[in-house]
Design a protein around this motif. Sequence first.
Motif, mmCIF file in Angstrom:
data_model
loop_
_atom_site.group_PDB
_atom_site.id
_atom_site.type_symbol
_atom_site.label_atom_id
_atom_site.label_comp_id
_atom_site.label_asym_id
_atom_site.label_seq_id
_atom_site.Cartn_x
_atom_site.Cartn_y
_atom_site.Cartn_z
ATOM 1 N N PHE A 168 0.877 -1.319 0.024
ATOM 2 C CA PHE A 168 0.193 -0.071 0.022
ATOM 3 C C PHE A 168 0.820 1.201 -0.068
ATOM 4 C CE2 PHE A 168 -3.154 -2.976 2.052
ATOM 5 C CZ PHE A 168 -4.050 -2.979 1.077
ATOM 6 N N ASP A 169 1.979 1.129 0.859
ATOM 7 C CA ASP A 169 2.855 2.267 0.878
ATOM 8 C C ASP A 169 3.453 2.796 -0.617
ATOM 9 O OD1 ASP A 169 2.441 2.386 3.501
ATOM 10 O OD2 ASP A 169 4.507 1.447 4.022
ATOM 11 N N LEU A 170 3.749 1.797 -1.333
ATOM 12 C CA LEU A 170 4.219 2.153 -2.640
ATOM 13 C C LEU A 170 3.159 2.844 -3.469
ATOM 14 C CD1 LEU A 170 6.051 -1.144 -3.691
ATOM 15 C CD2 LEU A 170 7.056 0.887 -2.722
ATOM 16 N N ALA A 176 2.511 10.708 -4.607
ATOM 17 C CA ALA A 176 3.317 12.077 -3.928
ATOM 18 C C ALA A 176 3.946 12.964 -4.791
ATOM 19 C CB ALA A 176 4.336 11.484 -2.741
ATOM 20 N N PHE A 177 4.029 12.058 -6.089
ATOM 21 C CA PHE A 177 4.829 13.009 -7.225
ATOM 22 C C PHE A 177 3.814 14.169 -7.585
ATOM 23 C CE2 PHE A 177 7.124 8.776 -7.959
ATOM 24 C CZ PHE A 177 8.307 9.409 -8.013
ATOM 25 N N TYR A 187 13.729 10.094 -0.881
ATOM 26 C CA TYR A 187 14.095 9.975 0.304
ATOM 27 C C TYR A 187 12.855 9.167 1.406
ATOM 28 C CZ TYR A 187 18.103 12.867 -0.008
ATOM 29 O OH TYR A 187 19.207 13.528 -0.428
ATOM 30 N N SER A 188 11.563 9.593 0.795
ATOM 31 C CA SER A 188 10.457 9.105 1.835
ATOM 32 C C SER A 188 10.178 7.461 1.544
ATOM 33 C CB SER A 188 9.239 9.803 1.107
ATOM 34 O OG SER A 188 9.138 11.053 1.452
ATOM 35 N N VAL A 189 10.629 7.156 0.128
ATOM 36 C CA VAL A 189 10.588 5.632 -0.172
ATOM 37 C C VAL A 189 11.692 5.055 0.822
ATOM 38 C CG1 VAL A 189 11.146 3.945 -1.738
ATOM 39 C CG2 VAL A 189 9.729 5.993 -2.367
ATOM 40 N N LEU A 190 12.678 5.799 0.827
ATOM 41 C CA LEU A 190 13.823 4.900 1.897
ATOM 42 C C LEU A 190 12.953 4.924 3.206
ATOM 43 C CD1 LEU A 190 16.629 4.116 2.472
ATOM 44 C CD2 LEU A 190 17.194 6.805 2.832
ATOM 45 N N GLY A 191 12.562 5.909 3.876
ATOM 46 C CA GLY A 191 11.976 5.833 5.087
ATOM 47 C C GLY A 191 10.989 4.614 5.029
ATOM 48 N N ALA A 192 10.086 4.558 4.213
ATOM 49 C CA ALA A 192 9.014 3.531 4.115
ATOM 50 C C ALA A 192 9.457 2.250 4.063
ATOM 51 C CB ALA A 192 7.997 3.820 3.029
ATOM 52 N N VAL A 193 10.750 2.120 3.323
ATOM 53 C CA VAL A 193 11.220 0.667 3.139
ATOM 54 C C VAL A 193 12.087 0.338 4.514
ATOM 55 C CG1 VAL A 193 13.216 -0.576 2.339
ATOM 56 C CG2 VAL A 193 11.925 0.873 0.689
ATOM 57 N N VAL A 194 12.660 1.437 5.308
ATOM 58 C CA VAL A 194 13.071 0.959 6.687
ATOM 59 C C VAL A 194 11.921 0.506 7.753
ATOM 60 C CG1 VAL A 194 14.358 2.033 8.812
ATOM 61 C CG2 VAL A 194 15.141 2.468 6.264
#
Length: 212
Positions: A168-170, A176-177, A187-194
Amino acid sequence: MAHLTSMLGIWNSNPARHTAAEDLQGLIAGSMIAALGLYLLAKVGLLTGGMAGLAFVLHYWSGLSFGLLFFVLNLPFYILSLRRVGVDFTLKTFAAVGFTSFLVEIESRFLVIESIAPVWAAVLGGLLLGFGLLALYRHRASLGGLGILAVYVQDRFGIRAGLVQLAFDLVVMATAFAVVSPQVVAYSVLGAVVLNLFLAINHRSDRYIALR
């Protein structure tokens, strides 16, 4: 003395159940940690996935309060929670979402961050959100929205909540674009993956058997 500590939940002789006091401290601690993670992300204009991510998108687009948007967007999901997960989970989740929304709004009164690198905010924000959600999950609560659905899918089909949330996050990140730059999305994708890797590794219902 032993009777008093048992009543307050300081000492619980039954490892398979949480007392009301244990649940309360878990909800408060989880909400505070999650709110700090959200505050770090907001400080540098980042976002995350799920309902919080959608609330961030609408916040950046409209200028409306993130806390208010996060609280309102979660309201429809409580119907699913009542029908599929139960009253206890729903009430605790409602309380956690409300408290987290409130804390995010007042965080700047108690904590001022003058500068933080976006990549560091993404990693720390993701980890803090992960710790906060883990605390809430272990007390049969969540931060609402897609988290409710993710926990239901895990309980019903055995798919880990973190992996469900990642899918869902993806989708949220893709939207968001429209309101932020590609660098912010990265950067936000990085945070969501973490965040989601942390949950996928650490949150397993068969390793934690408390029922209440």
